[in-house]
Motif scaffolding. Structure first.
Motif, PDB file in Angstrom:
ATOM      1  N   UNK A 103     -39.084  57.493  72.307  1.00  0.00           N
ATOM      2  CA  UNK A 103     -39.900  57.996  71.205  1.00  0.00           C
ATOM      3  C   UNK A 103     -39.091  58.109  69.919  1.00  0.00           C
ATOM      4  N   UNK A 104     -37.824  58.489  70.039  1.00  0.00           N
ATOM      5  CA  UNK A 104     -36.985  58.629  68.844  1.00  0.00           C
ATOM      6  C   UNK A 104     -36.775  57.285  68.155  1.00  0.00           C
ATOM      7  N   UNK A 105     -36.795  56.197  68.928  1.00  0.00           N
ATOM      8  CA  UNK A 105     -36.651  54.856  68.355  1.00  0.00           C
ATOM      9  C   UNK A 105     -37.940  54.408  67.688  1.00  0.00           C
ATOM     10  N   UNK A 106     -39.075  54.728  68.311  1.00  0.00           N
ATOM     11  CA  UNK A 106     -40.369  54.202  67.860  1.00  0.00           C
ATOM     12  C   UNK A 106     -41.060  55.067  66.814  1.00  0.00           C
ATOM     13  N   UNK A 107     -41.043  56.374  67.003  1.00  0.00           N
ATOM     14  CA  UNK A 107     -41.903  57.263  66.217  1.00  0.00           C
ATOM     15  C   UNK A 107     -41.643  57.230  64.712  1.00  0.00           C
ATOM     16  N   UNK A 108     -40.391  57.196  64.242  1.00  0.00           N
ATOM     17  CA  UNK A 108     -40.204  57.204  62.780  1.00  0.00           C
ATOM     18  C   UNK A 108     -40.927  56.083  62.067  1.00  0.00           C
ATOM     19  N   UNK A 109     -40.854  54.882  62.632  1.00  0.00           N
ATOM     20  CA  UNK A 109     -41.578  53.774  61.984  1.00  0.00           C
ATOM     21  C   UNK A 109     -43.086  53.978  62.114  1.00  0.00           C
ATOM     22  N   UNK A 110     -43.539  54.481  63.261  1.00  0.00           N
ATOM     23  CA  UNK A 110     -44.979  54.711  63.441  1.00  0.00           C
ATOM     24  C   UNK A 110     -45.517  55.684  62.393  1.00  0.00           C
ATOM     25  N   UNK A 111     -44.755  56.729  62.123  1.00  0.00           N
ATOM     26  CA  UNK A 111     -45.179  57.695  61.111  1.00  0.00           C
ATOM     27  C   UNK A 111     -45.246  57.015  59.745  1.00  0.00           C
ATOM     28  N   UNK A 112     -44.209  56.228  59.436  1.00  0.00           N
ATOM     29  CA  UNK A 112     -44.165  55.565  58.130  1.00  0.00           C
ATOM     30  C   UNK A 112     -45.320  54.586  57.964  1.00  0.00           C
ATOM     31  N   UNK A 113     -45.579  53.759  58.977  1.00  0.00           N
ATOM     32  CA  UNK A 113     -46.654  52.766  58.839  1.00  0.00           C
ATOM     33  C   UNK A 113     -48.018  53.446  58.874  1.00  0.00           C
ATOM     34  N   UNK A 114     -48.114  54.568  59.592  1.00  0.00           N
ATOM     35  CA  UNK A 114     -49.377  55.295  59.599  1.00  0.00           C
ATOM     36  C   UNK A 114     -49.731  55.828  58.225  1.00  0.00           C
ATOM     37  N   UNK A 115     -48.715  56.312  57.517  1.00  0.00           N
ATOM     38  CA  UNK A 115     -48.934  56.825  56.169  1.00  0.00           C
ATOM     39  C   UNK A 115     -49.258  55.693  55.213  1.00  0.00           C
ATOM     40  N   UNK A 116     -48.460  54.629  55.276  1.00  0.00           N
ATOM     41  CA  UNK A 116     -48.628  53.511  54.342  1.00  0.00           C
ATOM     42  C   UNK A 116     -49.964  52.809  54.533  1.00  0.00           C
TER      43      UNK A 116
END
Length: 563
Positions: free
Chosen positions: A231-244
């Motif tokens: 999750x630590x590898x995946x989640x940061x990008x998921x949050x960023x793309x979710x916002x964008x």
């Protein structure tokens, strides 16, 4: 039953490095001379190029449209490769293919390592060779797509599981580094292609646990906290793309791309169950026949711990992708290393095992039919080079003929060995034939096949006749992503009427690529200005993506000189 007396003697580091080098050299030819292969590969290339140009490493785009199909991992890898080679300002293909080259070379090494950990050095080396020589691996290793890199993450996770399996056999505790490798590999796989990696990586220990009624191997992976690493590898990008994307990425990637493939065949790839089993003959050639030979022995030995482990790797993944509607050969690629390991493990038992095999008459008939089909595939591959040059280019290629004459005797010798139940010699001979075939195809044949590579020739035509430093290109009849990539993303793909309107709006700096079928509609849309339209050159060939023969001209409107 398999002899495992050498099961805990993996290949030496030197042997693994030599095997990796051999794989690297085998996968290397053709990377620079083969143009972008429509349609997926140039989409990845163009999206990566735009990522480098915009410095936006979160929101992946193809031209002006978001590419919300999978996470950004593959684009980051390709962007890194292009940047390290200093090619970010040039539209050349080979830097984008570096991740696949390195990942598939690594996959060969890991296949051999896992095989040797389970069944000994000879089985590991044989598994690496069978996997390396397969047709699908030779193709995927040369394409700038996700699958080679995804396979590497699958194998890293399986390496951790294999180590834990050995720990269990020896009755020792599994070190935490295996769990870190396992969940780290899963996290990287999630960043490449979303939940696909979960199928082989989670199914293997969980299905094995259900069969054994003991989830000890799964617990050795520290699932209570290990998932947090993924999750630590995946989640940061998921949050960023979710916002964008305002959540659009997840609606498209999960709802349309992933679940859509399950329910219906996407992009004309809907096929019934059994497709992957049928294609296996070609995709895993030359190993496919030998896999068929050992299949009954594998079934007999299914209760053996290591065999059961590999079956839990293969069967769940294979069944999932036979069941979903959308089917492409590379979907079952993550099972090929395990198949290669099982095949090699039984092959190294010796020739006595194969005399009078199989025992039943119907088994002999079925295996003989498969052997004939295998030999015919080998012959077809051997003669494919000169045949393609003749059919597509209407030329006789002496070099391609020499290549065929080199491969055919090896296929014939391997078939003779098969008829004498000398399967080890047959496997090695056919692997040698496959190696010669791939090197020859990508160094001799591919550079001669000009008629199917329309995009590079159309790009050269545009560049030779572009009227302005910043010309506008409109393509009416050829909308393949390879053209978009090679023209730097600056091409408008549209219909005849809209193309005519764009040309009229900026007659001085706009050119249009129009096939002869669309020329009447294009000229009609130009109206009275059709008389000013001139052809600057014509390119003809086959669009292999849809099978259409095209004759495309580059049109420009003559503009009167200013008074």
């Amino acid at each position: 039953m398999l002899n495992q007396k050498n099961g805990h003697q993996p290949l030496s580091l030197k042997a693994l490095l030599l095997l990796g080098l051999a794989a690297f050299l085998l996968f290397l030819p053709g990377r620079a001379v083969t143009p972008p292969f429509d349609r997926d590969e140039p989409r990845y290339m163009e999206a990566t190029a735009q990522m480098l140009e915009s410095h936006n490493f979160v929101d992946v785009r193809f031209q002006d449209k978001p590419r919300y199909l999978q996470p950004a991992g593959i684009y980051w890898l390709e962007a890194a490769a292009v940047s390290l080679t200093g090619m970010q300002h040039q539209r050349v293909v080979w830097p984008y293919r570096i991740p696949s080259l390195l990942a598939m070379s690594g996959a060969v090494v890991l296949t051999a390592l896992i095989g040797s950990m389970l069944f000994g050095a000879s089985a590991g080396l044989g598994a690496g060779l069978l996997f390396m020589a397969s047709v699908l691996v030779a193709a995927e290793s040369r394409m700038a797509t996700i699958d080679s890199c995804l396979l590497l993450t699958v194998l890293l996770a399986q390496l951790a599981l294999t180590g834990a399996l050995r720990d269990r056999q020896q009755g020792v505790a599994t070190p935490i580094k295996r769990a870190l490798l396992y969940w780290g590999a899963i996290g990287c796989g999630l960043m490449l292609k979303g939940p696909v990696i979960l199928i082989p990586s989670l199914a293997t220990p969980l299905v094995l646990g259900m069969l054994e009624r003991d989830f000890g191997l799964w617990r050795r992976m520290r699932p209570a906290w290990g998932w947090l690493l993924s999750a630590a590898i995946l989640v940061p990008w998921c949050v960023a793309i979710g916002v964008v994307s305002h959540g659009e990425f997840f609606r498209n990637a999960v709802g349309t791309n992933f679940l859509g493939k399950v329910a219906s065949g996407q992009q004309a790839h809907g096929l019934p169950p059994g497709y992957h089993l049928l294609v296996f003959l070609l995709a895993f050639w030359p190993g496919s026949f030998f896999a068929a030979c050992v299949a009954p022995l594998v079934w007999r030995g299914r209760k053996q711990e290591t065999v059961r482990y590999l079956l839990c790797w293969i069967v769940p993944h294979w069944m999932v992708f036979e069941a979903i509607a959308t089917k492409l050969p590379h979907y079952v690629l993550p099972t090929y290393p395990a198949i290669a390991i099982l095949t090699a493990a039984f092959l190294v038992q010796g020739g006595d095992v194969w005399h009078n095999w199989p025992a039943r008459v119907w088994g002999k008939v079925l295996l003989s039919i498969y052997a004939v089909a295998w030999a015919l595939v080998g012959i077809a591959l051997a003669v494919a080079g000169p045949t393609l040059v003749w059919v597509l280019e209407h030329q006789i290629s002496a070099a391609a003929i020499v290549l065929a004459l080199g491969v055919l005797p090896l296929v014939g010798l391997a078939t003779w060995y098969i008829s004498r139940a000398r399967l080890q010699q047959a496997a090695l001979t056919s692997v040698a034939g496959a190696v010669l075939l791939y090197v020859g195809l990508f160094t001799v044949v591919v550079p001669q096949l000009q008629s199917i590579w329309l995009a590079p020739r159309l790009t050269a035509l545009v560049q030779a006749h572009q009227p302005c430093a910043e010309s506008h290109v409109v393509s009416v009849s050829f909308s393949e992503p390879s053209l978009v990539f090679l023209l730097g993303g600056k091409v408008l793909l549209t219909g005849a009427e809209n193309a005519a309107a764009v040309v009229k709006a900026d007659a001085k700096c706009t050119v249009a690529l129009v096939d002869q079928r669309d020329t009447p509609a294009f000229m009609a849309a130009l109206g009275h200005q059709a008389a000013d339209a001139v052809s600057l050159g014509t390119v003809g060939g086959l669009n292999y993506s849809n099978g259409r023969h095209l004759l495309i001209s580059l049109y420009k409107l003559n503009t009167p000189p200013k008074q």
